[in-house]
Enzyme design. Structure first.
Site, PDB file in Angstrom:
ATOM      1  CG  PHE A 138       6.898  -8.304   0.521  1.00 51.12           C
ATOM      2  CD1 PHE A 138       6.113  -9.298  -0.032  1.00 51.12           C
ATOM      3  CD2 PHE A 138       6.527  -7.777   1.752  1.00 51.12           C
ATOM      4  CE1 PHE A 138       4.977  -9.753   0.632  1.00 51.12           C
ATOM      5  CE2 PHE A 138       5.389  -8.226   2.418  1.00 51.12           C
ATOM      6  CZ  PHE A 138       4.613  -9.219   1.853  1.00 51.12           C
ATOM      7  CD  GLU A 139       6.633  -0.670   0.341  1.00 55.16           C
ATOM      8  OE1 GLU A 139       5.978  -0.287  -0.650  1.00 55.16           O
ATOM      9  OE2 GLU A 139       7.273   0.097   1.059  1.00 55.16           O
TER      10      GLU A 139
END
Ligand code: GDP
Ligand code: MN
Length: 349
Positions: free
Chosen positions: A235-236
């Site tokens: 996740f970014e």
């Protein structure tokens, strides 16, 4: 301007509006997914959740990248699920192969040795190309050059809460360049010399090291050694312009020359995290407590009951990893002088 997730109260007029297109400006931003054709049904699940919880009201684009051409099934399934425009890119050979300075015999011996030592993905060539690509090349693919912000989505992830505001807009308006929901310690065996390489970079490029940085998140002894803390990069949400900056490119090139993507098994998570920790100001790194997320085997379930009910979350708060011993999120709060959310003590065991 209000970014609080709590601004939309159940029963209010805005609450009813949650099924319609969200008002307000859109950022120059896209979702981005690296995937194989065989990942189609696992990425379909991720997309469905991202759409249901957020994007059906915002309609951001989605860029798919692959080292091979996407097939028609992949394109048909994914484009039918995404509410924004979809784009499909094939990664050029030079971004997914051994660079000429790598001794392939030496790299092969490393893989054989790591296989014997049962190091996760230790014997994989493709995993190493993937980590190097995510570290140094995804943000400069032609399809990504049109955007300022990205949100990375992997197959088989889950979102457990509604997202009632635009995280891209928060990034833009609050000057954030990198963000995370989960943090943890990296396996030492995959990065034995990464910090040596980073220290050499710091010495050669002091101009890229920012004064008010997050070194305290990465090191317990003022930079002598790495404590292995990193933000989990599956996740970014981040700034593409930062990744395309001279500072980041010099950093990636320095690491790439040292060969650890192939002579060890450097992951893009520690690579991105160390860059963010040294080359961004502390306040440019954001923790999204209200984005509830799962990627095997860890969950981020927001601390605080009122957040969870108002955002219609379906995660079990007991699964929240944030305050457990193997998480680095406490450390992030401490170096930033942030108060931990109410109820964190109850989730620490
Ligand atoms: P993990 O999360 O570290 O266990 O690794 P994943 O298997 O989830 O891989 C990370 C990301 O890279 C996912 O989005 C995968 O779909 C993608 N990926 C991994 N290997 C390959 C590959 O060989 N080719 C392509 N096109 N994508 C890959
Ligand atoms: Mn994954």
């Amino acid at each position: 301007l209000e970014f609080s997730p709590l601004v939309t109260q159940p029963g209010s007029p805005q609450w009813e509006d949650l099924t319609s297109t969200a008002p307000g400006p859109r950022m120059n931003a896209t979702f981005v997914t690296l995937a194989r054709n065989s990942d189609v049904w696992d990425i379909a699940r991720s997309i469905r959740q991202v759409e249901d919880r957020f994007n059906r009201r915002y309609n951001y684009d989605w860029v798919f990248l692959n080292d091979k051409p996407f097939d028609s099934t992949f394109k048909k399934v994914t484009s039918s699920l995404v509410s924004g425009k979809t784009y499909y890119g094939e990664i050029p050979e030079e971004h997914w192969s051994f660079p000429s300075h790598i001794d392939e015999e030496k790299a092969k011996k490393v893989r054989e040795d790591m296989k014997e030592r049962k190091i996760i993905y230790g014997d994989s060539i493709s995993y190493r190309h993937m980590c190097r690509f995510e570290s140094g090349f995804f943000f400069r693919q032609p399809l990504m050059m049109n955007y300022d912000y990205y949100w990375r989505v992997e197959p088989s992830v889950e979102l457990f809460c509604d997202i009632h505001y635009d995280p891209f807009r928060l990034m833009h308006e609050q000057g954030k360049k990198y963000s995370f929901v989960l943090s943890l310690y990296e396996y030492v065996e995959t990065i034995p010399t990464l910090w040596e390489s980073v220290k050499k970079f710091m010495k050669n490029h002091p101009e890229h090291i920012v004064k008010d940085n997050s070194l305290g998140f990465l090191s317990d002894d003022g930079g002598e050694s790495y404590n292995h803390c990193h933000f989990w990069s599956n996740f970014e949400i981040g700034s593409l312009n930062w990744l395309r900056s001279q500072a980041y490119i010099d950093y990636f090139d320095a690491l790439d020359k040292d060969g650890g993507f192939f002579y060890e098994r450097w992951g893009d998570a520690p690579v991105h995290s160390i860059a963010a920790g040294l080359m961004l100001k502390k306040e440019e790194i954001h923790f999204f407590n209200d984005i509830a997320y799962y990627h095997v085997p860890f969950t981020h379930c927001p601390t605080g009951e009122s957040v969870r009910t108002q955002l219609r979350c379906h995660c079990n708060p007991k699964d929240n990893f944030d305050w457990k011993g193997y998480s680095c999120t406490s450390r992030y709060f401490e170096i930033n002088g942030l108060d931990k959310p109410e109820g964190w003590e109850n989730q620490s065991d």
